[in-house]
Design a protein around this motif. Structure first.
Motif, PDB file in Angstrom:
ATOM      1  N   GLY A   1       0.828  -1.212   0.000  1.00 54.42           N
ATOM      2  CA  GLY A   1       0.000   0.000   0.000  1.00 54.42           C
ATOM      3  C   GLY A   1       0.852   1.247   0.000  1.00 54.42           C
ATOM      4  N   ALA A   2       1.926   1.211   0.771  1.00 58.24           N
ATOM      5  CA  ALA A   2       2.791   2.393   0.886  1.00 58.24           C
ATOM      6  C   ALA A   2       3.461   2.703  -0.446  1.00 58.24           C
ATOM      7  CB  ALA A   2       3.844   2.167   1.967  1.00 58.24           C
ATOM      8  N   LYS A   3       3.886   1.664  -1.143  1.00 57.18           N
ATOM      9  CA  LYS A   3       4.522   1.875  -2.442  1.00 57.18           C
ATOM     10  C   LYS A   3       3.506   2.439  -3.435  1.00 57.18           C
ATOM     11  CE  LYS A   3       7.919   1.388  -5.508  1.00 57.18           C
ATOM     12  NZ  LYS A   3       7.349   1.769  -6.769  1.00 57.18           N
ATOM     13  N   LYS A   4       2.274   1.982  -3.300  1.00 51.25           N
ATOM     14  CA  LYS A   4       1.227   2.499  -4.169  1.00 51.25           C
ATOM     15  C   LYS A   4       1.002   3.993  -3.894  1.00 51.25           C
ATOM     16  CE  LYS A   4      -3.523   1.350  -5.319  1.00 51.25           C
ATOM     17  NZ  LYS A   4      -4.701   0.599  -4.855  1.00 51.25           N
ATOM     18  N   SER A   5       1.005   4.353  -2.627  1.00 53.25           N
ATOM     19  CA  SER A   5       0.868   5.762  -2.265  1.00 53.25           C
ATOM     20  C   SER A   5       2.045   6.570  -2.810  1.00 53.25           C
ATOM     21  CB  SER A   5       0.823   5.929  -0.749  1.00 53.25           C
ATOM     22  OG  SER A   5      -0.356   5.355  -0.233  1.00 53.25           O
ATOM     23  N   TYR A   6       3.211   5.987  -2.693  1.00 50.49           N
ATOM     24  CA  TYR A   6       4.424   6.644  -3.183  1.00 50.49           C
ATOM     25  C   TYR A   6       4.318   6.905  -4.690  1.00 50.49           C
ATOM     26  CZ  TYR A   6       9.481   7.412  -3.888  1.00 50.49           C
ATOM     27  OH  TYR A   6      10.701   7.926  -4.213  1.00 50.49           O
ATOM     28  N   ASP A   7       3.923   5.872  -5.420  1.00 50.49           N
ATOM     29  CA  ASP A   7       3.809   6.020  -6.875  1.00 50.49           C
ATOM     30  C   ASP A   7       2.701   6.994  -7.258  1.00 50.49           C
ATOM     31  OD1 ASP A   7       5.886   4.296  -7.158  1.00 50.49           O
ATOM     32  OD2 ASP A   7       4.656   2.555  -7.662  1.00 50.49           O
ATOM     33  N   ASN A   8       1.665   6.999  -6.458  1.00 57.10           N
ATOM     34  CA  ASN A   8       0.567   7.941  -6.692  1.00 57.10           C
ATOM     35  C   ASN A   8       1.066   9.378  -6.579  1.00 57.10           C
ATOM     36  OD1 ASN A   8      -2.157   8.776  -7.052  1.00 57.10           O
ATOM     37  ND2 ASN A   8      -2.354   9.048  -4.833  1.00 57.10           N
ATOM     38  N   MET A   9       1.912   9.625  -5.585  1.00 60.42           N
ATOM     39  CA  MET A   9       2.478  10.961  -5.416  1.00 60.42           C
ATOM     40  C   MET A   9       3.489  11.257  -6.524  1.00 60.42           C
ATOM     41  SD  MET A   9       1.245  12.766  -2.965  1.00 60.42           S
ATOM     42  CE  MET A   9      -0.287  12.161  -3.615  1.00 60.42           C
ATOM     43  N   PHE A  10       4.219  10.242  -6.891  1.00 63.13           N
ATOM     44  CA  PHE A  10       5.192  10.385  -7.987  1.00 63.13           C
ATOM     45  C   PHE A  10       4.477  10.925  -9.231  1.00 63.13           C
ATOM     46  CE2 PHE A  10       7.869   8.980 -11.465  1.00 63.13           C
ATOM     47  CZ  PHE A  10       9.164   8.969 -10.965  1.00 63.13           C
ATOM     48  N   LEU A  11       3.349  10.333  -9.542  1.00 62.75           N
ATOM     49  CA  LEU A  11       2.578  10.763 -10.713  1.00 62.75           C
ATOM     50  C   LEU A  11       1.985  12.160 -10.502  1.00 62.75           C
ATOM     51  CD1 LEU A  11       1.289  10.158 -13.483  1.00 62.75           C
ATOM     52  CD2 LEU A  11      -0.618   9.087 -12.259  1.00 62.75           C
ATOM     53  N   ALA A  12       1.467  12.381  -9.298  1.00 66.61           N
ATOM     54  CA  ALA A  12       0.873  13.689  -9.001  1.00 66.61           C
ATOM     55  C   ALA A  12       1.921  14.797  -9.148  1.00 66.61           C
ATOM     56  CB  ALA A  12       0.299  13.703  -7.585  1.00 66.61           C
ATOM     57  N   TYR A  13       3.160  14.480  -8.782  1.00 68.44           N
ATOM     58  CA  TYR A  13       4.224  15.480  -8.905  1.00 68.44           C
ATOM     59  C   TYR A  13       4.527  15.767 -10.372  1.00 68.44           C
ATOM     60  CZ  TYR A  13       5.378  16.093  -3.986  1.00 68.44           C
ATOM     61  OH  TYR A  13       5.347  16.444  -2.666  1.00 68.44           O
ATOM     62  N   LEU A  14       4.551  14.717 -11.181  1.00 60.70           N
ATOM     63  CA  LEU A  14       4.779  14.934 -12.613  1.00 60.70           C
ATOM     64  C   LEU A  14       3.700  15.850 -13.178  1.00 60.70           C
ATOM     65  CD1 LEU A  14       5.668  11.303 -13.794  1.00 60.70           C
ATOM     66  CD2 LEU A  14       7.259  13.217 -13.459  1.00 60.70           C
ATOM     67  N   LYS A  15       2.467  15.606 -12.780  1.00 56.52           N
ATOM     68  CA  LYS A  15       1.357  16.423 -13.278  1.00 56.52           C
ATOM     69  C   LYS A  15       1.461  17.861 -12.788  1.00 56.52           C
ATOM     70  CE  LYS A  15      -2.129  12.756 -13.621  1.00 56.52           C
ATOM     71  NZ  LYS A  15      -3.359  12.209 -13.002  1.00 56.52           N
ATOM     72  N   THR A  16       1.786  17.995 -11.514  1.00 58.03           N
ATOM     73  CA  THR A  16       1.881  19.336 -10.933  1.00 58.03           C
ATOM     74  C   THR A  16       2.938  20.171 -11.656  1.00 58.03           C
ATOM     75  OG1 THR A  16       1.284  18.448  -8.768  1.00 58.03           O
ATOM     76  CG2 THR A  16       2.314  20.626  -8.804  1.00 58.03           C
TER      77      THR A  16
END
Length: 429
Positions: free
Chosen positions: A169-184
């Motif tokens: 779950g934590a890695k999924k959260s991490y990757d979710n933020m990774f993508l959100a940062y790319l978008k931001t």
RNA sequence: CGGGGCGUAGCGCAGCCUGGUAGCGCAUCUGCUUUGGGAGCAGAGGGUCGCCGGUUCGAAUCCGGCCGCCCCGACCA
């Protein structure tokens, strides 16, 4: 907004205290004033940009399923003793006592604070995952502040914290933020390269820094040239792909073990604008953020933290987007979309045409700064180019008589003459 | 924290070496002229020369101490 009423103290010359281009331009454009080393006041123009950047960050965090909170700037030392970081953090942490002689500190980050909040209220795996963030001022007493707001002591930062039951779950959260940062960063008009990074004071074992390339960057970075063609819109499939392409800051880069062939390896300087960490149970274990799982087992939650330097981005965007005449704001963060220039204030036709244009733009919800001052044309052009609004609408006496306006694009310098209606239509889009 | 530099009007600077009570450009205010890329002329206002102490008849200037800011490095996110 009329420039004659706006607080915009522009400087014609470079203050000697400012050495790099973004710092100079921010002072010249009347965005900030220095209070003491690494501490700044934000003037109206700067504040608008700062808040717009924060808003883009906020929207992308919310879109990624995060929830906004607001934690204090001042924290009790006791909390940091529990995590063991109070002694480890050193002189970078600003410490003081309140009137009751309790030891306090001005927060350099908020892992302890958020973990305390979380542990007091969440007891079951059913309440997971959660991802909370805030946008708040931080203070780190840097030995040597520099580069204006890019390396200040006081700075505005978005910091977010994820809580999961297990590593998956934590890695999924991490990757979710990774993508959100790319978008931001894409929305902010920046090309950010995710790089393997040191975990520093935060601790942990998985971490990426998001760096934009700039000659004035603070750290040396190494990356596979594949990143040079990175322009595609961020997409979930890109996460694993980008994490597999080599890019590292100098602390993490080891020439001996670098997997990239020398001819593919690029070397540049970078400005760090975001940093994400997975640190597992480091704080949850220390602070007792324990939840009960489906089988009755009690475990500390798995966490990560995710930072974006909001005030630093103001400088970083300018480093990435300016020319000899001044700043060139991306539309997404521009303090106003349009600069309206009355070339001859006092001329009846000019005043009327400009007044109507300002009103029409305002009605169409297009933000506009109207230079109605009794100044010479040259001064107005110079000021408008300096502050970098994306579009300029220029109205002189002849054009006003003829019912025409001139539209200039700040970035390309392209100009065209057209009717006020046509200009409006272009700008309202 | 080590090395270097700088503090004189709002901003940029000269004056300091060789002491004699502060000057230039821009900005500001007034008037006239000017009006599409930071105008011209005339006039005016504005400075505890970073602070404290010392030397001297006299210190922006010389000497000592302190403070602040900037740059390079180390450090850090």
């Amino acid at each position: 907004m009329r420039l004659s009423e706006y607080f915009l103290p522009v400087l014609r010359e470079n203050p000697q205290e400012a050495q790099i281009v973004s710092h100079r331009l921010m002072l010249r454009a009347g965005m900030v004033r220095q209070s003491s080393a690494g501490i700044y006041s934000w003037l109206p123009l700067g504040t608008r940009v700062l808040l717009r950047i924060a808003q883009v960050v906020r929207e992308e965090m919310d879109a990624a399923g995060c929830q906004e909170v607001l934690m204090p700037t001042i924290q009790p030392a006791e909390l940091w003793r529990q995590s063991g970081r109070y002694d480890g953090y050193g002189k970078e942490m600003l410490r003081f006592r309140d009137r009751h002689d309790r030891e306090m500190l001005y927060g350099p980050t908020n892992e302890e604070q958020i973990t305390e909040i979380f542990r007091d209220s969440v007891k079951s795996y059913r309440d997971l995952p959660k991802n909370l963030y805030h946008i708040q001022w931080k203070f780190r007493d840097e030995v040597r502040p520099r580069f204006g707001v890019m390396r200040g002591r006081e700075f505005l930062m978005k910091d977010g914290y994820s809580f999961d039951w297990d590593y998956v779950g934590a890695k999924k959260s991490y990757d979710n933020m990774f993508l959100a940062y790319l978008k931001t960063f894409a929305r902010l008009g920046l090309v950010a390269i995710p790089m393997r990074a040191d975990t520093g004071q935060i601790g942990g074992d998985l971490s990426h820094e998001f760096q934009i390339l700039a000659e004035t960057g603070e750290s040396e970075v190494f990356y596979d040239l594949a990143f040079d063609s990175l322009r595609a819109a961020p997409h979930p499939d890109m996460v694993a792909e980008l994490q597999s392409i080599y890019a590292a800051t100098e602390e993490k880069h080891d020439p001996a073990s670098c997997p990239v062939a020398p001819e593919r390896l690029r070397r540049a300087r970078g400005i760090e604008i975001g940093h994400i960490f997975y640190f597992g149970t480091k704080y949850s274990a220390a602070l007792g953020a324990i939840v009960t799982g489906p089988d009755g087992e009690q475990r500390p939650v798995e966490s990560g933290s995710y930072g974006i330097g909001v005030s630093r981005l103001v400088g970083a965007i300018i480093e990435a987007s300016h020319d000899a005449n001044g700043i060139i704001w991306p539309d997404s963060v521009a303090p106003f979309k349009v600069g309206l220039i009355n070339l001859k204030a006092g001329d009846a036709a000019c005043d009327r045409a400009c007044g109507e244009m300002e009103a029409a733009l305002t009605r169409a919800a297009v933000s506009v700064l109207h230079d109605d001052r009794d100044e010479r044309a040259g001064a107005k052009f110079a000021t408008m180019d300096l502050i970098g609004l994306p579009w300029q609408v220029i109205i002189g006496p002849k054009a006003a008589q003829a019912g025409r306006v001139e539209l200039k694009h700040r970035k390309t310098g392209e100009r065209q003459e057209l009717s006020p209606e046509a200009a409006l239509q272009r700008l309202a889009g």
